[in-house]
Design an enzyme around this catalytic site. Sequence first.
Site: not given
Ligand code: ADE
Ligand code: ZN
Length: 335
Positions: A14, A16, A194, A197, A275-276
């Site tokens: 996971h 991005h 997703h 969350e 994630d990011d």
């Molecule tokens: N796009 C990038 N990170 C995300 C996240 N944590 N939740 C939903 N969309 C995303």
């Molecule tokens: Zn994500």
Amino acid sequence: MNAFIQDLPKVELHLHIEGSLEPELLFKLAQRNGISLPYASPEALRTAYDFEDLQSFLDIYYQGANALITEQDFYDLTWAYLERCKADNVIHTEIFFDPQTHTERGIAFETVIKGIHRALQDGETTLNITSQIIMCFLRHLSEDSAIETLKQALPYKEFIVGVGLDSSEQGYPPEKFVRVFKMAKEHGFLTVAHAGEEGPAQNIVDAIELLGVSRVDHGVRCVESDELVARLIETKMPLTVCPLSNIKLCVFDDMSQHNIVSLLRKGVAVTINSDDPAYFGGYMTDNFKAVSEAHDMTHQELAQLTINAIDASFIDESTKREYRSRVIDYVARFS
Ligand code: ADE
Ligand code: ZN
């Protein structure tokens, strides 16, 4: 424990790719492409990374992606992430990209996919990191736009293993994407989404039942339904959990409140992911360390997180066997 975590083989499911754009590279690309930024320096930009929820993050994340223009930009972005993978002993990664974030501003689908794919190929040959690509539909955009994006992906089908669903969860439930997911499956794509969350447990149920997903991304709000948790255990449905992301976006107040370890001990197939990472303060090793520092975990439990990720990955069975034995050998050597 930190030494054990540092060299533990890891698998990321996971991530991005646009969320791995570090401020320094963002500034470099903006300069290369003649784009002016509303921040004086990478440090000034980093201080703006103070989020109160998912939407406040997404607003800044989409703005950052505007610096990505050429195929080489997407290559450089992906390559920088792979170098971080190497440093963290990530042996396999499955990365998301958001085609609509780029096609909506006039960048060709081809430009994006070719740059990412070429870097991943080089990562496999020179860094020995295997990988897959999953393309996500933005849930705040229309079903028609998702269908158009699926059509654009078809010539590059052999580069893309699956489709996913990301962006704002509140107000954009899985049911909106039933048709496009069905079409994607008919073309042979695997599916993930997703869910749970920021949105309710029902979104997890709907992602499983209506979209037929192989994994749920995040999924931490499953604990709101005992019946759902029992079902996740029973069906071995993987959750790609992102601990530092959840703290940065205020899904949990702090890491000691995070439910990943209690879900692991109940037998849910949880995994750790970043994630990011450029926005949330850490890559894979940082995420493992943050969880292990807040919860008293054994070597076996930490290794189980990688085993869960190997089992949940979209790689062939023989590579899975090889990766599992790497983890088992590592734990044995360490003890
Ligand atoms: N796009 C990038 N990170 C995300 C996240 N944590 N939740 C939903 N969309 C995303
Ligand atoms: Zn994500």
